[in-house]
Motif scaffolding. Structure first.
Motif, PDB file in Angstrom:
ATOM      1  N   LYS A 226      16.552  -4.359 -17.014  1.00 44.60           N
ATOM      2  CA  LYS A 226      15.858  -5.619 -17.636  1.00 44.60           C
ATOM      3  C   LYS A 226      16.668  -6.587 -18.181  1.00 44.60           C
ATOM      4  O   LYS A 226      16.391  -7.850 -17.844  1.00 44.60           O
ATOM      5  CB  LYS A 226      14.512  -4.979 -18.375  1.00 44.60           C
ATOM      6  N   GLU A 227      17.405  -6.252 -19.089  1.00 40.23           N
ATOM      7  CA  GLU A 227      18.220  -7.383 -19.587  1.00 40.23           C
ATOM      8  C   GLU A 227      19.104  -7.847 -18.537  1.00 40.23           C
ATOM      9  O   GLU A 227      19.248  -9.274 -18.878  1.00 40.23           O
ATOM     10  CB  GLU A 227      18.977  -6.701 -20.774  1.00 40.23           C
ATOM     11  N   LEU A 229      18.439  -8.379 -15.485  1.00 34.74           N
ATOM     12  CA  LEU A 229      17.788  -9.345 -14.474  1.00 34.74           C
ATOM     13  C   LEU A 229      17.232 -10.578 -15.330  1.00 34.74           C
ATOM     14  O   LEU A 229      17.188 -11.814 -14.515  1.00 34.74           O
ATOM     15  CB  LEU A 229      16.401  -8.525 -14.286  1.00 34.74           C
ATOM     16  N   VAL A 230      17.141 -10.503 -16.506  1.00 30.09           N
ATOM     17  CA  VAL A 230      16.792 -11.633 -17.428  1.00 30.09           C
ATOM     18  C   VAL A 230      17.861 -12.563 -17.345  1.00 30.09           C
ATOM     19  O   VAL A 230      17.809 -13.980 -17.262  1.00 30.09           O
ATOM     20  CB  VAL A 230      16.094 -11.246 -18.609  1.00 30.09           C
ATOM     21  N   THR A 231      18.953 -12.294 -17.683  1.00 31.15           N
ATOM     22  CA  THR A 231      20.264 -13.192 -17.828  1.00 31.15           C
ATOM     23  C   THR A 231      21.083 -13.134 -16.676  1.00 31.15           C
ATOM     24  O   THR A 231      22.086 -13.914 -16.771  1.00 31.15           O
ATOM     25  CB  THR A 231      21.002 -12.674 -19.009  1.00 31.15           C
ATOM     26  N   THR A 260       9.148  -6.306 -13.147  1.00 32.07           N
ATOM     27  CA  THR A 260      10.543  -6.041 -12.589  1.00 32.07           C
ATOM     28  C   THR A 260      10.624  -7.372 -11.655  1.00 32.07           C
ATOM     29  O   THR A 260      11.737  -8.066 -11.647  1.00 32.07           O
ATOM     30  CB  THR A 260      10.946  -4.714 -11.954  1.00 32.07           C
ATOM     31  N   MET A 263      11.081 -10.591 -13.337  1.00 28.87           N
ATOM     32  CA  MET A 263      12.199 -10.875 -13.874  1.00 28.87           C
ATOM     33  C   MET A 263      13.478 -11.282 -12.784  1.00 28.87           C
ATOM     34  O   MET A 263      14.396 -11.881 -13.002  1.00 28.87           O
ATOM     35  CB  MET A 263      12.789  -9.739 -14.901  1.00 28.87           C
ATOM     36  N   SER A 266      13.570 -15.269 -10.811  1.00 23.88           N
ATOM     37  CA  SER A 266      14.550 -16.421 -11.139  1.00 23.88           C
ATOM     38  C   SER A 266      15.979 -16.539 -10.317  1.00 23.88           C
ATOM     39  O   SER A 266      16.363 -17.537  -9.572  1.00 23.88           O
ATOM     40  CB  SER A 266      14.988 -16.390 -12.840  1.00 23.88           C
ATOM     41  N   SER A 267      16.513 -15.241 -10.378  1.00 23.46           N
ATOM     42  CA  SER A 267      17.871 -15.283  -9.457  1.00 23.46           C
ATOM     43  C   SER A 267      17.611 -15.199  -8.184  1.00 23.46           C
ATOM     44  O   SER A 267      18.411 -15.876  -7.591  1.00 23.46           O
ATOM     45  CB  SER A 267      18.598 -13.835 -10.024  1.00 23.46           C
ATOM     46  N   LYS A 298       5.537 -10.925 -21.035  1.00 21.88           N
ATOM     47  CA  LYS A 298       6.503 -11.523 -22.098  1.00 21.88           C
ATOM     48  C   LYS A 298       7.246 -12.651 -21.162  1.00 21.88           C
ATOM     49  O   LYS A 298       7.602 -13.856 -21.972  1.00 21.88           O
ATOM     50  CB  LYS A 298       7.617 -10.666 -22.453  1.00 21.88           C
ATOM     51  N   HIS A 299       7.661 -12.985 -19.896  1.00 19.90           N
ATOM     52  CA  HIS A 299       8.335 -14.043 -19.377  1.00 19.90           C
ATOM     53  C   HIS A 299       7.440 -14.604 -18.412  1.00 19.90           C
ATOM     54  O   HIS A 299       7.617 -15.266 -17.292  1.00 19.90           O
ATOM     55  CB  HIS A 299       9.401 -13.411 -18.522  1.00 19.90           C
ATOM     56  N   LYS A 302       8.254 -18.653 -17.502  1.00 14.24           N
ATOM     57  CA  LYS A 302       9.261 -18.831 -16.618  1.00 14.24           C
ATOM     58  C   LYS A 302       8.703 -18.439 -15.053  1.00 14.24           C
ATOM     59  O   LYS A 302       9.004 -18.995 -14.178  1.00 14.24           O
ATOM     60  CB  LYS A 302      10.483 -18.121 -16.912  1.00 14.24           C
TER      61      LYS A 302
END
Length: 537
Positions: A226-227, A229-231, A260, A263, A266-267, A298-299, A302
């Motif tokens: 998850k981290e 995918l977020v960044t 999932t 997240m 975005s990419s 949470k996201h 975005k």
């Protein structure tokens, strides 16, 4: 005859001394590694051991970067049973500003990733594992966490201002052979640094790409996954040599569904808009993500910004724009007030961008049987595609043809519905929602008189932000419980058509007479009781 023997003995003695010195140095390095990674060592002692190791890396091989020592040191850090500790943080803060340290860090981490047995991580939920497998699995997860921490904290070669820092930790830089070769070539000395820097930038980008792609092939733990995918769109994609190589990883993540997919959006959006990625089922997956739970994710901020951006293209088909508009309007009935504000903002933009779906605002669903039959004769081809739905609509006027359970937007029948849900928001209990929905009453087809709403201003709203905004508003007219005329009923007849809340005149007279009789009897009883009290006194 003894001289050759003496020379051979001398060579053997020197060789034994060299081997002994090398073995002693190797044991000394192992001791430094053990002190540096041991959780029982003092923090100051561990930092001293780290500085000692890096000095050997700097001074080895006559000023060239001693990559073997550095690889062994990183391997000791990654495979140590302790978590991310002071040594890793000190290494990141004090030595990752040198470009040669970053370069060999990418090389070492790529080799370490290949040695990890990532297949064992898939068996984390197996209850029949013994203690050895569980301990091995925990060590692998620790190693993956450390590799991800190191990879994500290596600063990029170019800063946001476009400036690059080529400061080296060793004297000869990345490779002494390349440096010697460049010094022997003839040419302009002023152009050599620029050429050297460009070569370094290409090498750094190549090693960066190999290290990250090798890491993403692992079966990552859920929290690391998850981290990442977020960044990923911020710290990885801008620095890859070819970002399109992430398409398989991102499409698999997007197909998972739920949080999932949110997240990974975005990419995936960056690859589609900037790098020419074609993903045929993108809008179907995006449509499936529109669930009530997304408004509490949470996201979510975005996600709603990206949702508005994905629906911005004027080439979007009318049925697709209508499906998203109708699905959002249906969700406005069950989401919190903050979610209703986001829905109104996105629908406002969709109606303004796509004039072909403005019929959803004025379309009536309560047509008579004659009107429906006449429309059937005019649109016989469309009726044949959905005979069952047409029978229902003709038999019971007012039925909404939209199927909210359908995951395919093309089959949702949004073009045969209307935005009646938005009309109900005019009477929403939250004043901010009822005021904001009035913006949809304007003629949004005239773009010169209207502007798009910035979804970012509403995507991060909550109960607290709405409450603070309401408190800070200046109210010109304070609402009071005051009636200009006495109400005749508890509810107005317009709220419940077909119902009557007024009493008949005969019932009013009977109830009035009954009440008057009771009142006179109670008054007489009170008078008698007071007279008796006075006589007794």
């Amino acid at each position: 005859m003894q001289a050759p023997n003496s020379e051979e003995n001398l060579v053997e003695a020197l060789g034994e001394c060299g081997i002994r010195e090398l073995s002693n140095f190797d044991e000394f390095l192992k001791s430094l590694f053990a002190v540096a990674v041991s959780p029982e060592s003092d923090d100051t002692l561990r930092e001293v051991a780290l500085d000692g190791v890096m000095e050997f890396v700097k001074l080895g091989k006559g000023g060239k970067f001693q990559s073997m020592i550095y690889q062994r040191f990183l391997q000791a850090i990654v495979y140590s049973p302790s978590g991310i500790d002071v040594v890793v943080e000190t290494l990141v803060s004090n030595f990752f500003n040198y470009i040669d340290v970053r370069y060999f860090t990418y090389i070492t981490l790529e080799k370490l990733v290949r040695t990890l047995d990532s297949r064992d991580i898939k068996d984390t939920n197996n209850t029949h594992q013994d203690s050895e497998n569980k301990s091995k699995l925990s060590n692998l997860e620790f190693a993956i966490h450390k590799i991800h921490y190191i990879l994500s904290h290596i600063p990029p070669l170019e800063t946001k201002e476009g400036q690059s820092d080529y400061q080296m930790w060793s004297e000869l830089g990345l490779s002494s052979k390349e440096t010697d070769g460049k010094q022997s070539k003839e040419g302009d000395q002023e152009n050599r640094p620029k050429k050297s820097n460009s070569d370094i930038a290409k090498k750094m980008k190549l090693k960066f790409t190999k290290a990250w792609l090798s890491f993403l092939r692992l079966s990552l733990p859920l929290d690391v996954y998850k981290e990442v995918l977020v960044t990923l769109h911020q710290i990885v994609i801008p620095h890859l040599s070819s970002p399109i190589m992430l398409c398989d990883f991102l499409t698999r993540s997007y197909d998972v569904g739920g949080v999932t997919s949110v997240m990974a959006l975005s990419s995936l959006y960056i690859l589609m808009t900037q790098h020419g990625l074609e993903y045929p089922n993108f809008y179907e997956k995006l449509y499936a993500l529109l669930e009530p739970s997304i408004f509490m994710a949470k996201h979510r901020a975005k996600f709603f910004e990206l949702l508005d951006s994905c629906l911005k293209s004027p080439l979007l088909p009318a049925y697709l724009a209508a499906a998203f508009t109708k699905k959002l309007s249906r969700l406005s009935l069950v989401v919190p007030p903050s979610g209703a504000l986001v829905v109104i903002a996105i629908i406002h933009n969709l109606l303004r961008r796509h004039p072909s779906i403005n019929f959803l605002v004025q379309q009536q669903n309560d047509e008579t049987d004659g009107d429906s039959s006449r429309r059937e004769n005019e649109n016989s081809e469309s009726v044949k595609e959905s005979d069952a739905c047409t029978d229902i609509s003709t038999a019971k006027p007012g039925i909404d043809m939209f199927n909210s359970e359908e995951t395919n937007p093309a089959k949702s029948n949004a073009m045969r519905s209307s935005l009646w849900e938005i009309d109900t928001l005019r009477h929403h209990y939250c004043p901010a929602v009822s005021r904001f929905v009035a913006s949809l009453e304007n003629d949004l087809t005239v773009r010169a008189k209207t502007t798009e709403i910035t979804v970012k201003d509403f995507s991060s709203a909550s109960y607290a932000t709405i409450f603070r905004a309401e408190i800070g508003r200046r109210i010109k007219q304070v609402p009071l419980a005051f009636y200009k005329a006495s109400p005749a009923s508890l509810f107005s007849e317009s709220d419940f058509p077909g119902w009557s809340f007024k009493l008949d005149d005969s019932e009013n007279e009977e109830s009035g007479n009954g009440n008057n009789g009771l009142l006179t009897k109670s008054v007489e009883a009170d008078e008698k009781s007071t007279k008796r009290q006075r006589i007794e006194c």
